[in-house]
Design a protein around this motif. Structure first.
Motif, mmCIF file in Angstrom:
data_model
loop_
_atom_site.group_PDB
_atom_site.id
_atom_site.type_symbol
_atom_site.label_atom_id
_atom_site.label_comp_id
_atom_site.label_asym_id
_atom_site.label_seq_id
_atom_site.Cartn_x
_atom_site.Cartn_y
_atom_site.Cartn_z
ATOM 1 N N ILE A 1 25.813 64.506 47.643
ATOM 2 C CA ILE A 1 27.107 64.100 48.069
ATOM 3 C C ILE A 1 26.763 63.213 49.290
ATOM 4 C CG2 ILE A 1 27.865 64.906 50.741
ATOM 5 C CD1 ILE A 1 27.457 67.628 49.439
ATOM 6 N N VAL A 2 25.515 62.326 49.135
ATOM 7 C CA VAL A 2 25.595 61.605 50.471
ATOM 8 C C VAL A 2 25.822 60.201 49.592
ATOM 9 C CG1 VAL A 2 23.718 59.954 51.029
ATOM 10 C CG2 VAL A 2 23.297 62.547 51.683
ATOM 11 N N PRO A 3 25.535 59.936 48.621
ATOM 12 C CA PRO A 3 26.051 58.458 48.107
ATOM 13 C C PRO A 3 27.621 58.323 47.593
ATOM 14 C CG PRO A 3 24.487 59.815 46.809
ATOM 15 C CD PRO A 3 24.730 60.602 47.225
ATOM 16 N N PRO A 4 28.439 59.013 47.113
ATOM 17 C CA PRO A 4 29.601 58.401 47.756
ATOM 18 C C PRO A 4 30.337 59.044 48.853
ATOM 19 C CG PRO A 4 28.990 60.953 46.563
ATOM 20 C CD PRO A 4 27.990 60.611 46.724
ATOM 21 N N GLU B 1 31.970 56.118 50.829
ATOM 22 C CA GLU B 1 33.322 56.815 51.581
ATOM 23 C C GLU B 1 33.309 55.712 53.060
ATOM 24 O OE1 GLU B 1 36.058 58.716 51.279
ATOM 25 O OE2 GLU B 1 35.839 58.158 49.042
ATOM 26 N N ALA B 2 32.661 56.005 53.761
ATOM 27 C CA ALA B 2 31.659 55.166 55.007
ATOM 28 C C ALA B 2 32.262 53.679 55.389
ATOM 29 C CB ALA B 2 30.764 56.163 55.835
ATOM 30 N N ILE B 3 31.901 53.108 54.597
ATOM 31 C CA ILE B 3 31.468 51.823 54.165
ATOM 32 C C ILE B 3 33.376 51.265 54.329
ATOM 33 C CG2 ILE B 3 31.450 49.599 52.950
ATOM 34 C CD1 ILE B 3 28.563 50.454 52.401
ATOM 35 N N SER B 4 33.931 52.336 53.193
ATOM 36 C CA SER B 4 36.086 52.094 52.720
ATOM 37 C C SER B 4 36.737 52.235 53.620
ATOM 38 C CB SER B 4 36.159 53.027 51.723
ATOM 39 O OG SER B 4 35.376 52.824 50.197
ATOM 40 N N MET B 5 36.188 53.485 55.057
ATOM 41 C CA MET B 5 36.370 53.782 56.009
ATOM 42 C C MET B 5 36.796 52.880 57.189
ATOM 43 S SD MET B 5 38.539 55.879 57.500
ATOM 44 C CE MET B 5 38.552 57.019 56.315
ATOM 45 N N MET C 1 25.210 49.540 57.803
ATOM 46 C CA MET C 1 25.593 50.287 56.948
ATOM 47 C C MET C 1 25.261 50.781 56.182
ATOM 48 S SD MET C 1 29.877 51.355 58.476
ATOM 49 C CE MET C 1 29.851 52.812 57.664
ATOM 50 N N MET C 2 25.072 49.848 54.690
ATOM 51 C CA MET C 2 24.557 50.132 53.564
ATOM 52 C C MET C 2 22.649 49.609 53.961
ATOM 53 S SD MET C 2 26.437 46.733 51.743
ATOM 54 C CE MET C 2 28.543 46.939 51.388
ATOM 55 N N ILE C 3 22.649 49.770 54.650
ATOM 56 C CA ILE C 3 20.957 49.649 54.759
ATOM 57 C C ILE C 3 20.927 51.019 55.448
ATOM 58 C CG2 ILE C 3 19.093 49.132 56.406
ATOM 59 C CD1 ILE C 3 20.605 46.446 56.862
ATOM 60 N N GLY C 4 21.527 51.707 56.293
ATOM 61 C CA GLY C 4 21.193 53.088 56.530
ATOM 62 C C GLY C 4 21.873 54.134 55.573
ATOM 63 N N TYR D 1 18.580 54.390 52.762
ATOM 64 C CA TYR D 1 16.933 55.291 53.136
ATOM 65 C C TYR D 1 17.524 56.280 53.746
ATOM 66 C CZ TYR D 1 14.186 51.076 54.885
ATOM 67 O OH TYR D 1 14.033 49.737 55.053
ATOM 68 N N LEU D 2 19.153 56.558 53.355
ATOM 69 C CA LEU D 2 19.139 58.044 53.261
ATOM 70 C C LEU D 2 19.708 58.826 51.981
ATOM 71 C CD1 LEU D 2 20.391 60.557 55.440
ATOM 72 C CD2 LEU D 2 22.817 59.527 55.247
ATOM 73 N N GLU D 3 20.171 58.099 51.612
ATOM 74 C CA GLU D 3 20.116 58.458 49.845
ATOM 75 C C GLU D 3 18.385 58.488 49.264
ATOM 76 O OE1 GLU D 3 21.733 55.628 47.560
ATOM 77 O OE2 GLU D 3 23.378 55.874 48.387
ATOM 78 N N ARG D 4 17.704 57.809 50.072
ATOM 79 C CA ARG D 4 15.929 57.449 49.569
ATOM 80 C C ARG D 4 15.615 59.080 50.176
ATOM 81 N NH1 ARG D 4 11.402 53.623 50.569
ATOM 82 N NH2 ARG D 4 12.369 54.474 52.762
ATOM 83 N N HIS D 5 16.220 59.263 51.485
ATOM 84 C CA HIS D 5 15.172 60.317 51.553
ATOM 85 C C HIS D 5 15.532 61.378 51.551
ATOM 86 C CE1 HIS D 5 14.189 63.766 54.968
ATOM 87 N NE2 HIS D 5 15.463 63.673 54.706
#
Length: 303
Positions: free
Chosen positions: A211-214, A218-222, A269-272, A275-279
């Motif tokens: 769920i996290v990667p897309p 979506e957040a960047i697109s938003m 946002m891309m940096i965040g 790290y979220l995807e890596r977690h």
């Protein structure tokens, strides 16, 4: 002596390794370097960009207010979209045909119509629904308010973005839930866990890596889609830039300035997201990405 000569002749010669040449790569790199040099020259010499004019308004109060409105709209839209999207995803997966059908109709409408058109409707919501009230369905109303007074531009913009984003988040969440093996749910059921406990403690945590990667995308697109709320209208970043160049007639500098702000926020946002995807990717094959890079570079598979 004869035996020694024969033995010497039977030894294999030393391997002479010849490095593989990639002329196409060098040609591609040269083309990229030329294009980058041309772009930098354009940035430094183009008078149309008018960098002093951009710097003049870059941190001005109207622009900073537009940036704040853009950021809070993005956060509100993604927060509301995720919560409503989870509900819609569970409805789509429900065995109840009424719930599943209602969720499908919702997705069909909001994914099948343009966001800009939806925002235009929200901007004229007072015409569609002159009043909003609380009462008995198809019966008397106990309290009534004028829609135009109740739903201001900020609320209309947020609702328009939330309802649209929920349709896309529902499909992302549904795909994440379906990626979890059914055996996990069967095991949880055997332990006496309810369907809701299984979903909250077993399925959703495991589906987060899907769920996290897309969701980050979506957040960047938003962030960029917030520029469409000018249809309402609401003073976010792009609308503020339009307001400024309407008086200064410096169209390109103001739009480039807005792009710089969008790039700055999206980079954070891309940096965040990284790290979220890596977690959430912990426990998966750590070498998968490295192998993909190696294969792409021609280091494996005989390529």
């Amino acid at each position: 002596m004869t035996v020694d000569n024969d033995a010497g002749k039977g030894r294999p010669e030393a391997i002479k390794a010849v490095p593989v040449r990639h002329p196409g790569r060098w040609l591609g790199a040269a083309v990229v370097l030329v294009l980058v040099a041309m772009f930098i020259h354009f940035l430094l010499t183009s008078k149309a960009l008018d960098w002093p004019e951009q710097w003049k308004y870059l941190f001005s109060d109207p622009v900073l207010k537009g940036v704040r409105n853009t950021v809070w709209l993005t956060l509100a839209a993604m927060g509301g979209g995720v919560v409503l999207g989870v509900v819609l995803a569970l409805m789509r997966l429900s065995a109840n045909p009424l719930l599943s059908g209602a969720a499908w109709v919702y997705l069909w409408f909001f994914r099948g119509t343009p966001l800009y058109t939806q925002l235009l409707i929200w901007g004229a919501i007072g015409t569609l629904f002159p009043t909003v009230g609380i009462g008995i369905p198809f019966g008397p109303e106990f309290e009534t308010w004028k829609t135009q007074e109740l739903v201001n531009a900020a609320l209309a913009a947020a609702l328009g973005l939330i309802l649209n984003e929920a349709a896309y988040m529902a499909e992302i969440v549904r795909a994440g839930i379906l990626s979890v093996d059914e055996g996990q749910q069967e095991a949880a059921s055997a332990l006496g866990m309810s369907r809701m406990q299984t979903m909250r403690r077993i399925v959703l945590p495991q589906s987060m890596r899907v769920i996290v990667p897309p969701t980050g995308n979506e957040a960047i697109s938003m962030l960029k889609n917030t520029s469409l709320v000018a249809a309402i209208p609401y003073s976010e970043l792009t609308f503020t830039a339009q307001t400024i160049y309407a008086t200064t007639y410096k169209i390109v500098p103001m739009l480039v300035m807005a792009c710089l702000w969008y790039l700055l926020i999206s980079s954070v946002m891309m940096i965040g997201q990284y790290y979220l995807e890596r977690h959430y990717s912990r426990g998966t094959s750590k070498g998968a990405e490295a192998r993909q890079r190696l294969r792409f570079r021609g280091g494996g598979g005989g390529q």
